[in-house]
Scaffold this motif. Structure first.
Motif, PDB file in Angstrom:
ATOM      1  N   GLY A   9       0.847  -1.189   0.000  1.00 30.09           N
ATOM      2  CA  GLY A   9       0.000   0.000   0.000  1.00 30.09           C
ATOM      3  C   GLY A   9       0.881   1.237   0.000  1.00 30.09           C
ATOM      4  N   LEU A  10       0.311   2.366  -0.398  1.00 27.53           N
ATOM      5  CA  LEU A  10       1.091   3.603  -0.518  1.00 27.53           C
ATOM      6  C   LEU A  10       1.823   3.960   0.778  1.00 27.53           C
ATOM      7  CD1 LEU A  10       1.965   6.065  -2.153  1.00 27.53           C
ATOM      8  CD2 LEU A  10      -0.150   7.192  -1.424  1.00 27.53           C
ATOM      9  N   VAL A  11       1.121   3.935   1.892  1.00 26.61           N
ATOM     10  CA  VAL A  11       1.733   4.318   3.166  1.00 26.61           C
ATOM     11  C   VAL A  11       2.858   3.360   3.529  1.00 26.61           C
ATOM     12  CG1 VAL A  11       1.326   4.598   5.650  1.00 26.61           C
ATOM     13  CG2 VAL A  11      -0.312   5.527   3.993  1.00 26.61           C
ATOM     14  N   ALA A  15       6.801   4.306   3.725  1.00 26.33           N
ATOM     15  CA  ALA A  15       7.486   4.081   5.000  1.00 26.33           C
ATOM     16  C   ALA A  15       8.701   3.182   4.797  1.00 26.33           C
ATOM     17  CB  ALA A  15       6.533   3.477   6.027  1.00 26.33           C
ATOM     18  N   GLN A  16       8.525   2.076   4.075  1.00 29.64           N
ATOM     19  CA  GLN A  16       9.640   1.152   3.839  1.00 29.64           C
ATOM     20  C   GLN A  16      10.742   1.823   3.026  1.00 29.64           C
ATOM     21  OE1 GLN A  16      10.102  -1.870   5.212  1.00 29.64           O
ATOM     22  NE2 GLN A  16       8.225  -1.498   6.345  1.00 29.64           N
ATOM     23  N   LEU A  17      10.362   2.618   2.024  1.00 27.48           N
ATOM     24  CA  LEU A  17      11.355   3.342   1.232  1.00 27.48           C
ATOM     25  C   LEU A  17      12.109   4.348   2.098  1.00 27.48           C
ATOM     26  CD1 LEU A  17      12.698   3.973  -1.468  1.00 27.48           C
ATOM     27  CD2 LEU A  17      10.782   5.534  -1.955  1.00 27.48           C
TER      28      LEU A  17
END
Length: 155
Positions: A9-11, A15-17
């Motif tokens: 998902g976008l969030v 966050a992971q990036l």
């Protein structure tokens, strides 16, 4: 498509990036005995000589924190603090040649690490990512009273 290749998902993806990018910068900075905030400081100072108050706003630090940060960097010979001729209460901070050399080394290694993270993207995908990230960063800067392009990346 394997479960490892499924779209986050976008969030979660952002966050992971963010974690990947911050960890890469933190590891490189640590190799030069710098914290992330010290690295951001040097990045900000690459192309400007802000006042202590302006630095505090750029780095989102209170007066005592920015004073300690600058004092530590000054002891290392990375920055200098000069008092304004117009208003003796105002101090400007500038980067030294040693500080500039250090931040350029960190930035070069960081660019390589980010390049490695983006190696699986096509050139047009990299350009799209840069364009979209720039729009997001620029909009946030304007909302917080900064003109886009006034904070160098190392943060």
């Amino acid at each position: 498509m394997s479960s490892r290749d499924e779209t986050l998902g976008l969030v979660d993806a952002l966050a992971q990036l963010s974690f990947l990018v911050q960890n890469a910068l933190a590891e490189i900075a640590a190799d030069y005995d710098l914290s992330l905030i010290q690295t951001r400081l040097l990045g900000v100072l690459r192309d400007r000589e802000p006042t202590m108050n302006e630095l505090g706003r750029h780095l989102d630090l209170d007066k005592s924190s920015i004073t300690g940060l600058i004092s530590r960097a000054q002891r290392r010979g990375l920055v200098v603090r000069t008092v304004s001729d117009i208003d003796r209460r105002v101090a400007r901070v500038s980067i030294t040649d040693d500080g500039r050399n250090l931040v350029e080394q960190v930035a070069e290694l960081f660019a390589v690490r980010i390049g490695n993270l983006l190696a699986d993207l096509a050139d047009d995908e990299r350009q799209d990512l840069a364009r979209l990230a720039s729009r997001i960063v620029g909009a946030d800067m304007r909302r917080n009273g900064f003109e886009p392009g006034t904070e160098a990346v190392s943060d």
